[in-house]
Design a protein around this motif. Sequence first.
Motif, PDB file in Angstrom:
ATOM      1  N   ASN A  73       7.064 -61.350 -18.498  1.00 56.53           N
ATOM      2  CA  ASN A  73       6.895 -62.449 -17.533  1.00 56.53           C
ATOM      3  C   ASN A  73       7.774 -63.631 -17.893  1.00 56.53           C
ATOM      4  O   ASN A  73       8.427 -64.224 -17.036  1.00 56.53           O
ATOM      5  N   MET A  74       7.817 -63.973 -19.169  1.00 52.75           N
ATOM      6  CA  MET A  74       8.484 -65.220 -19.565  1.00 52.75           C
ATOM      7  C   MET A  74       9.943 -65.069 -19.979  1.00 52.75           C
ATOM      8  O   MET A  74      10.582 -66.060 -20.319  1.00 52.75           O
ATOM      9  N   THR A 106       2.907 -60.451 -20.635  1.00 46.86           N
ATOM     10  CA  THR A 106       3.155 -61.871 -20.938  1.00 46.86           C
ATOM     11  C   THR A 106       4.605 -62.078 -21.388  1.00 46.86           C
ATOM     12  O   THR A 106       5.274 -63.028 -20.975  1.00 46.86           O
ATOM     13  N   THR A 162       1.103 -65.494 -16.326  1.00 44.30           N
ATOM     14  CA  THR A 162       1.531 -65.336 -17.718  1.00 44.30           C
ATOM     15  C   THR A 162       0.356 -64.960 -18.626  1.00 44.30           C
ATOM     16  O   THR A 162       0.480 -64.060 -19.461  1.00 44.30           O
ATOM     17  N   ASN A 179       3.766 -70.967 -17.801  1.00 41.34           N
ATOM     18  CA  ASN A 179       5.123 -70.610 -18.220  1.00 41.34           C
ATOM     19  C   ASN A 179       6.148 -71.744 -18.154  1.00 41.34           C
ATOM     20  O   ASN A 179       7.250 -71.605 -18.663  1.00 41.34           O
ATOM     21  N   HIS A 236       8.934 -64.814 -11.602  1.00 42.89           N
ATOM     22  CA  HIS A 236       8.220 -64.041 -12.635  1.00 42.89           C
ATOM     23  C   HIS A 236       8.028 -62.566 -12.279  1.00 42.89           C
ATOM     24  O   HIS A 236       7.242 -61.861 -12.914  1.00 42.89           O
TER      25      HIS A 236
END
Lengths: 425, 163
Positions: free
Chosen positions: A222-223, A219, A307, A388, A131
Amino acid sequence: MNLLTENSGKTIAEKILSDHSSNKSVSPGEFIEADIDLVMVHEQLGGRIHKEYEKLGLDKVWDTEKIFFILDHWVPAPSIEAAKMHQDCRKFAKKYKFKHDLGMDKGICHQVLTELGFAKPGMLIVGSDSHTTTYGALNCFSTGIGATDVSVVFATGKLWFMIPETQKFFLEGQLREKIMSKDLILQIIGDISTGGAEYKSIEFHGDGAKSLSIDSRMTVSNMVVEAGAKSGIFIPDNNLVEWLKGRSISNYKLTMPDDNAAYTEEFNYNLSKIVPVVAKPSSPDNVVPVSELPEIKIDQAFLGSCTNGRLEDLRQAAQILKNKKIYRDVRLIVIPASKEIYLNAIKEGLIEIFLNSNAIVGNPTCGPCFGGHLGVLGPDEVCISTTNRNFIGRMGDVSSKIYLASPTTTAASALKGKIVDPREV
Amino acid sequence: MKEIKGKVFLFGDDINTDDIVPHQYLNLRDDNEITKHTLENIRPNFAEFVREGDVIVAGKNFGSGSSREEAVNVLKTLGIKAVIAESFARIYFRNLVNLGILAIKLKKAKEQFSEGDNIIITLDNGEIINQTKDIRIPIEKIPDFLLKILESGGILNKIKKSK
């Protein structure tokens, strides 16, 4: 494969990578060796990294100032094995004279690293965690690497990269009330699948992207790795500049793509059309609107992680939980992503709201997200989680089930004991 | 690289790193202990059946998820010499190359092999011979950059030589 013509401009990923390499005219598919600005390591240092690095027989690292070391996965140590791992980490950090040993009281790596200004626009950052893509929200090229790659960086300060192709995501409109950027990124992963951005960089463009706070962007960045992406980078804008100013971060290089940059694919999303969604077990791309779910009873709800453990996430969840009690058969675990967030949440009265709702508030750690500690799931248990990954056994027993959701959907579901649309509470 | 000769273990799509090394073994700190649990959630006792030289064949997105290199090192410890997949997750692909395991991207990989097939991979000829099915499957050339890392037996060996 070289999709660029000689006249094509460069994407952000191409610019940052070529800025860090001796090859100034890179194109997708080419291999380069790039200079690393910063490498982040956590408990992996005491896992494979220290063993691999010692094999090289070197008595120093390339640059003691460019290593960010923090303990976050198993803190404080929940087992003797974890404690031994921490000892190995500390020993290595001392032996090689790391300048930035953050200890274990600060929080989750990606959050702390950005809060303290270690990530700046234009930087090339790698980390021993998938991440690491999170810093794309700050206009960095950042990506996760394994232990051997970390050892290579420790030894040489350089790393090989294949120049990625870039996908353009054009976002317009604004998210409606109680809909969060988590719903957007889950929707994107659901649409393009877990391999949809494999080995590619993603760029986020448009007024919709500008409308997202930095917390919300983090967020999303991150994903992107859940869709296979190498990085997920936002176009720099005033919001970012203000955020950097607020944290007294200076000396950075905002990186824009060229107007004639070449993209392999383009996708359009209108944020006003995004609805609350969940990723059903056991893949982050198994995404459906909450409204289409049958009744799903839950045993546990988890609000936290790199996340969705930021202040904005806690605020939105607290708004839903204020003056209410969670459902009697549900455990709600709340973990702020960092000490800074924890302190602010105390000041704003959020922690009081969580405790009064009968939530359990834990210390900043990755803990439950990967089944480490502080909320491990038992056989057949169902958890709604702001994390996540919902892989088989990720948060505990192999028969447990994880539904990934936004902080608002998670909080609303904790109140009702089943997965519900946050707009209904 | 010399030829690789072994038996096929066949897997589906989206085999992730939590499948390969479940989280509860991540802090065991002993490679042999971790390796015993390889893929146990989805293929119990897998580690007992693998022999030196064996090969994994899988569908799309092999190795998705975490950057945990244990998920490659357990295969290396078991003696697996190559992973053939329709596609790889990025970090996993890097980790394979860096640890000196051959990663071959092959369209419709799952359809061209069965569990237990005996195969020979020869990079010099650019092909996989499936002896059990009596077919030859051409493979794409491995870029020289990656081949040099593989031929050194992994990237740390390459660095050692250059230091």
